[in-house]
Structure formats: C-alpha cells, structure tokens
Design an enzyme around this catalytic site. Structure first.
Site, PDB file in Angstrom:
ATOM      1  N   SER A 191      -7.548  -7.811  10.675  1.00  9.25           N
ATOM      2  CA  SER A 191      -8.030  -6.695  11.469  1.00  9.25           C
ATOM      3  C   SER A 191      -6.916  -6.066  12.308  1.00  9.25           C
ATOM      4  O   SER A 191      -5.863  -5.737  11.793  1.00  9.25           O
ATOM      5  CB  SER A 191      -9.194  -7.177  12.339  1.00  9.25           C
ATOM      6  OG  SER A 191      -9.915  -6.120  12.885  1.00  9.25           O
ATOM      7  N   ASP A 232     -15.874  -1.311   4.032  1.00  6.87           N
ATOM      8  CA  ASP A 232     -15.602  -1.676   5.422  1.00  6.87           C
ATOM      9  C   ASP A 232     -15.610  -0.417   6.283  1.00  6.87           C
ATOM     10  O   ASP A 232     -14.779   0.473   6.129  1.00  6.87           O
ATOM     11  CB  ASP A 232     -14.238  -2.373   5.503  1.00  6.87           C
ATOM     12  CG  ASP A 232     -13.968  -2.996   6.861  1.00  6.87           C
ATOM     13  OD1 ASP A 232     -14.593  -2.564   7.850  1.00  6.87           O
ATOM     14  OD2 ASP A 232     -13.126  -3.900   6.927  1.00  6.87           O
ATOM     15  N   HIS A 248     -16.772  -6.596   7.595  1.00  8.16           N
ATOM     16  CA  HIS A 248     -15.408  -6.569   8.099  1.00  8.16           C
ATOM     17  C   HIS A 248     -14.973  -8.002   8.315  1.00  8.16           C
ATOM     18  O   HIS A 248     -15.584  -8.729   9.096  1.00  8.16           O
ATOM     19  CB  HIS A 248     -15.359  -5.798   9.413  1.00  8.16           C
ATOM     20  CG  HIS A 248     -13.992  -5.734  10.015  1.00  8.16           C
ATOM     21  ND1 HIS A 248     -12.935  -5.129   9.388  1.00  8.16           N
ATOM     22  CD2 HIS A 248     -13.515  -6.191  11.194  1.00  8.16           C
ATOM     23  CE1 HIS A 248     -11.860  -5.221  10.157  1.00  8.16           C
ATOM     24  NE2 HIS A 248     -12.183  -5.865  11.250  1.00  8.16           N
TER      25      HIS A 248
END
Length: 726
Positions: free
Chosen positions: A558, A644, A689
């Site tokens: 991320s 995502d 995610h």
C-alpha cells in the site's frame, strides 16, 4: 492506500477509510494479516507470574486533576495472471498441504466472535452459530444463519453484535476478495430467521430505548466513504431512517459503543481532526449531545465510566495524546481536567476501561508497555513487556477483575497474558515453550537520519548465524498515516529467519511508532524525511554487518510503496530485489484526480497538488512515477488487484511501463553481458485492497526473492516443512 477489537482506539482507527478488516469488540482482530492473526491457542493456562511488584511508571506521570519482464510487451491481465500462477505452482504444491493443516495442530483459526449473556456467537464453517459459553469448544452449537444464502464468494463474518436482550443478532459479512459488506439481522427464536439485511455497512451497534425496543445504528458506505448514519427497528414497529449525514467530503463517520454501553459515540473524523457526539444508550431517540465541535488539528476519542467521560486527546502541549476526564453532563472542552499524560515519543496503542481501572497499551523506545491506572486512587503501575514482543492483540473481556491480551512478533505466534488487578501482577500462559526463543535474536537498533534524527529499527536473525554480512536481508517499511509498521506473526517470516535470513523493520517518520509528532514529521511537505530515514536504516544495517546490497531485499504494501519506489529511484544500489503489494506509486496523478473516492480524504497526508503549487512541486520530488531514469534498478515484483478502489490498477500499470522503459533504455548502453533486472507485475482478480494472504501468493513472493538472490528456493520450502513439524 493505507492500511484495525474492541478496543476503543483500535476500533476508531478502523474508521480511517484505508483500513481493511476490522472486528471492533471481537477477539483476534488484525487488518494487515487477517489470516494468520485469527489464531489462538487451543489450550493454555495462566499460571506463571512475570513479576511481583510492578514498578511505578517511567513512561508517565499521574496528574491530578501486487508477469512481465523487461523484454515483454504489456499483456492482458488474464495472461499475466496465468503466468504468475504457473511460476511457482510446483513449489507451492510442495508445501500447500502442510501450510493448510499445520496451524490446527497447535492453533485454531478464529473468525469474529463475541460473548453475550450465556452464549458465544461465532462463525462455524459457512454459518453464523451460537453455543453456550461452557460448550464453546465443542460441536454442540445452534445454527442461526447460513452465509451461503448471500451468494458471496468465500464469505466470512467480519463483525458480530448482539442486541442487549438477545432478541436479535447482527453480523457484517463480506467476501474475501471484496471490501463491500452486508449487515444481516437475525431474530433469535426457536427457529432463527433473517429479519433484515442492509448493504454497504461499515460500523454498527445496538442500543435499547425506553420502551425496551432494540435499535440498530449503522453507517452506510458509498465509494469507500462513510458519510451517513441510519437507525433501524424491527418486529411490529419496523423502520429504517437516516439519522445523520456528514456534508464535508473530507470527513467520515464511525460508530463506537462505550464499554459500559451507556453511550453510543458518533465519531466524525479525518486524518487530523475529530468531532464526537453522544447518543444516549437509554434514550436513543433523543437528540445527540456534542462533546466538542471540530477544531482543525484536534483529535479526541471518548470512553465512559460512572457518569464520567474519559477523553483521549492531543489538545494542549505537547501535542501528543493525553487522557482527560470530565463529568458526562458537562462534556465541553472547558470542563476537561488533565488526568494522565504520556512521556514524549510514546505511542498510545489502545485503551481499555474497567470498573476500577483504566489500562493503557503503550509503545515507547520501540518496546511495549502496559500502564494500569487505579481510578479510585489515581495510582499508576507500569509493566515493561517481554522484549521479544512487537505487537498487541487485544481481547474483549467483561470480567472487571482481569485484563487479557496477547503478544506476538513477526516470527512468534500470539501468546496469552492476563493482568490481574487484585494481585497487581501480570501472568503468562505456560506449557509449550516456542523454540524460536532460543534459536533467534531480536535487536532494537537506531539509524541516524540525514537531519540527525534517530530512527528505530527492529531486527531478527538466527542466534547461531555466523558472518551476518553474507546473509540475505529482508527490510520492511511503511511510513504513512501515523500507522505502525505491521509486525504480527507470519509463518513465512519465521521460515526466512530459520533459513538464515535477517529481517529488519524500519520505523520511519510518517508512521506512528513514536507518537503523533513522528507522523507529522513524515507527512505533507516532510515526506522526504521518511525516505531519508529508510536510506539511513539500510546503510546502518550494512555498516553494522547486517548483510550487503547484493543480498538486500525490500518489501512494502500500500502506501509503503511510495518510500520503496522513491528509494529505487534515488539509491537503487542499496537493493537487489523488491516486492510490493497493492502499492501506491503514482502519488501526483492520484492526488490530482478528485473523482477518485478517497482523494479528498487524503489531502491531510499528501497535500493538495491541484490547488497548492508548493504541494505539487514537493510531491514531484519524491513521487516514484515522476522520478524514474535510465539506470540499473533492483528487480521488482508487484502484486496488484484488478478492482482495487483504493490504489487504482491504472497507476500501477503506468509505473510498471515507465520502469520497463527506463530499464530498457539503460540496457542499451550497459554493454555486452549486462543482465537487466526482472520486472514482474502479477495482477490478481478481486476488488479488495491487500487481499487475504493466500499460500499461493506467499510462495510466489518467496520464490521471487530466493531466485533474485541466487538462492535455491527448495531449501526454503524444506525449511518451511521443518518448521511446520515443530
């Protein structure tokens, strides 16, 4: 882009829109490692006392008052996906069976679970069930709802809430590859039946009104944003109405029920500011009461006990969290009395309230502590926890006499501890002693960053390792949103250490390990501090004899991708290989696209390049997509997810194409025999995610690292098998 139990602060942190799975008020919650952190020991006994006399706190003082190579053209995601699967299928097959079965030998996987009255409510197979508390570990349970009725792919229960009088139970259910949740309400009777279902629910709580009617409050999520709160009743008096709408798109709303159920708190928050309203848990139809109107930069969270509000806030100097107290009927800020303050550079991990005690879970100097405050006499006891511990896993508990929790590390599974208030002592589970305690070392060291700031690191390696400079190194980093680098137990991390790897976790600025200021010093126009910290950490590791550049790998997920991508541009010679999962790499274009669901909520972290030229120019200095050039890059493996919504696939593909072009350009002038790095993009299906860790994904990433370092991956899987037999 960003990546939480009950507990209080843990539940509220979940409301940050980039967090994944959360089970506030449930046991064993963790969002970054949801599979491996739904583990608990099947049998344990708390018999060993760790100390006799807890010391007075030295931390605080009580105050009165995500394949393609560089030679390939961009292919369709389907073909890339198939290739990625085939790369390590043989390796995966070698260990799949053991990976899937071994944890049950000593541990069991625990999904959402909650105790209410004399029952335990939890997921068994594909069903929501309940059993009597004393029969919770048996097969004697009552099926309340079959999750397959929702026709979701691999559904699981994310969160459970039981109505006060046990007439209803509500459960939030979602698929493994999606962030969209459905909340079902089941009427509890001789023949349990689904009473209602609500789509796109984030947080939810029950209260009871003056007529003894159960009222469900829930937040509605649209495009990853939670702006609306609804309240619903069931039975003969069925209704569903909007209760509150937040009009500022940079804020989101989250519900939290105080531990004593006296108040339902409506939390309106962004990255730096909060506002809390109290909904009376006995009169939920009355207008809510405002605690303190939002003030930019002011954060606060509210708990309740005995007609008093306990408020964790950063108001005042120093701008770190401190605990304040006020009467419930006089909640305005001018009535807040300073009750307890933490030492500088202390991270408040969580808080739990008991009948006569308040328990603070803290991190200071990269070590964990528990501070127990006696509410009757304002006494403070500070417990320094075992140095191997790197993370808390909170347990809910209605017993006012005990405070249970678990400790873990990346290479050590969770272990139970209980603090007993009456004895003033901390007890740990006894029985099987994990051999990792004797075969590995954990070190806390510091690196001096460019500006002189000392940056903490946590390092793991085998005790009997010789010549550490010749050992492979895997570095982890995050450094955003004030979130701590995740250090929960992961079997593959333990396998790496057992196989001679060094693991290093770099707690750089922008994260939250040293408190609120540590985050502030690594956001907006201070993002380069985090990059400098990461560079300093890796150089320090090398200078102190931990591995060397040709054996150094770096991993992030991320928002951690920003620092990793930036380091690959600025100091590629420090690294041999990189693995990234759902990485945020195109900061500039993402933050200038206000049509994306989270851009407005991200302004406090990255800045506003659309309206502020200073922010735009600063982002250009570090944004991975903006600073690539022809040079020798480390090999890169990226895992991304097709749908995502938090980190759009478009930005990752754009980064990969640019990186491939830079590598190809450099290769033209590199001379005969030059071996270009491998650039692999593995696009996975699904819309989550940082999706649940699959064994296939784990083995793919491990094989990539071993291959890039010229190591035989077969040895790694044999080491894995050996560990799984322990």
């Amino acid at each position: 882009m960003q990546q939480t139990t009950k507990l209080f602060l843990g539940a509220l942190k979940y409301s940050i829109p980039h967090l994944g799975k959360c089970m506030p008020k449930q046991n064993y919650c963790n969002v970054a490692d949801p599979y491996y952190n739904r583990l608990r020991l099947k049998n344990y006994r708390l018999t060993k006392c760790l100390q006799n006399k807890p010391k007075i706190s030295e931390l605080a003082r009580n105050i009165p008052s995500r394949s393609f190579s560089v030679k390939d053209k961009l292919e369709k995601p389907e073909s890339l996906q198939k290739r990625g699967i085939n790369i390590c299928m043989d390796a995966f097959e070698k260990v799949r069976t053991r990976l899937e079965t071994q944890p049950q030998e000593e541990y069991e996987i625990v999904n959402a679970e909650i105790k209410h009255g004399g029952f335990v409510y939890y997921q068994e197979g594909c069903c929501l069930v309940r059993s009597k508390d004393e029969e919770a570990d048996s097969d004697n349970y009552e099926v309340l709802f079959n999750l397959e009725e929702l026709k979701l792919e691999q559904p699981f229960i994310d969160c459970i809430r039981v109505a006060p009088d046990e007439k209803y139970v509500a459960a939030k259910i979602r698929a493994e590859d999606s962030e969209t949740s459905t909340c079902i309400v089941v009427k509890l009777s001789d023949q349990p039946a689904m009473e209602a279902s609500f789509p796109n629910v984030s947080s939810f709580e029950w209260v009871k009104d003056e007529e003894d009617e159960d009222v469900l409050f829930y937040t509605f999520q649209r495009n990853l944003r939670c702006h609306d709160v609804y309240r619903a009743t069931f039975g003969d008096n069925k209704r569903n109405e909007r209760f509150y709408t937040e009009k500022d798109p940079s804020y989101f709303v989250f519900l939290y029920l105080t531990k004593d159920s006296r108040f339902l708190t409506l939390n309106i928050m962004n990255k730096t500011t909060s506002e809390v309203w109290l909904i009376d848990g006995l009169s939920p139809w009355d207008p809510p009461m405002l605690i303190q109107k939002r003030i930019h930069g002011m954060l606060y969270y509210v708990e309740h006990r005995d007609d008093e509000l306990y408020i964790l806030t950063n108001v005042g100097e120093p701008t770190e969290f401190k605990l304040m107290r006020t009467a419930a009927d006089a909640p305005a800020i001018m009535n807040w009395d300073l009750f307890f303050t933490m030492k500088r550079n202390t991270k408040v991990v969580d808080l739990d309230m008991f009948k006569d005690h308040c328990v603070l879970f803290l991190k200071h100097s990269n070590l964990l502590y528990v501070n127990v405050i006696g509410l009757a006499d304002d006494s403070v006891r500070s417990l320094k926890l075992p140095p191997w511990a790197c993370g808390f896993i909170m347990d809910t508990n209605s017993d006012p006499k005990n405070c249970p929790f678990q400790l873990c590390s990346p290479i050590r599974p969770p272990k139970y501890y209980t603090y007993k208030f009456a004895e003033g002592k901390l007890f740990e589970e006894t029985g099987h002693e994990d051999p990792i305690t004797k075969t590995s070392r954990v070190l806390r060291i510091e690196a001096k960053s460019k500006d002189g700031k000392l940056v903490p690191m946590t390092v793991f390696h085998k005790t009997d390792s010789e010549d550490l400079q010749r050992k492979p190194l895997l570095v982890h980093v995050y450094g955003a949103y004030g979130m701590d680098l995740k250090m929960n137990f992961r079997p593959e991390r333990r396998v790496l250490v057992d196989d001679g790897w060094i693991l290093a976790y770099c707690h750089v600025r922008g994260g939250g390990e040293l408190g609120l200021q540590w985050h502030a010093d690594g956001r907006l126009t201070k993002k380069l501090n985090g990059l400098a910290d990461l560079e300093a950490c890796i150089k320090t590791l090398h200078s102190q004899g931990f591995s060397q550049p040709s054996l150094t790998t770096l991993s992030a997920f991320s928002a951690g991708g920003v620092l990793v991508g930036a380091l690959c541009n600025s100091k590629p010679e420090l690294l041999r290989a990189v693995t990234l999962e759902a990485p945020f790499l195109d900061v500039l274009n993402t933050m200038m696209d206000t049509t994306l669901p989270l851009t407005l909520e991200e302004l406090e972290e990255w800045g506003n390049p659309s309206s502020d030229e200073k922010h735009k120019n600063y982002i250009k200095r570090y944004c991975p997509c903006q600073n690539m050039k022809p040079q020798h890059y480390p090999s890169v493996h990226i895992t991304a997810y097709e749908n995502d919504e938090r980190v759009p696939l478009k930005g990752i593909v754009n980064y990969t194409e640019k990186l491939k072009e830079a590598v190809a350009e450099h290769s033209k002038g590199a001379g005969e025999g030059y071996q270009p790095p491998n650039i692999v993009l593995d696009i996975q299906p699904g819309g989550n995610h940082v999706i649940e860790d699959s064994h296939k994904k784990i083995t793919t990433q491990m094989k990539f690292l071993y291959d890039e370092l010229g190591l035989d991956s077969t040895d790694a899987f044999e080491a894995l098998k050996k560990y799984l037999k322990v």
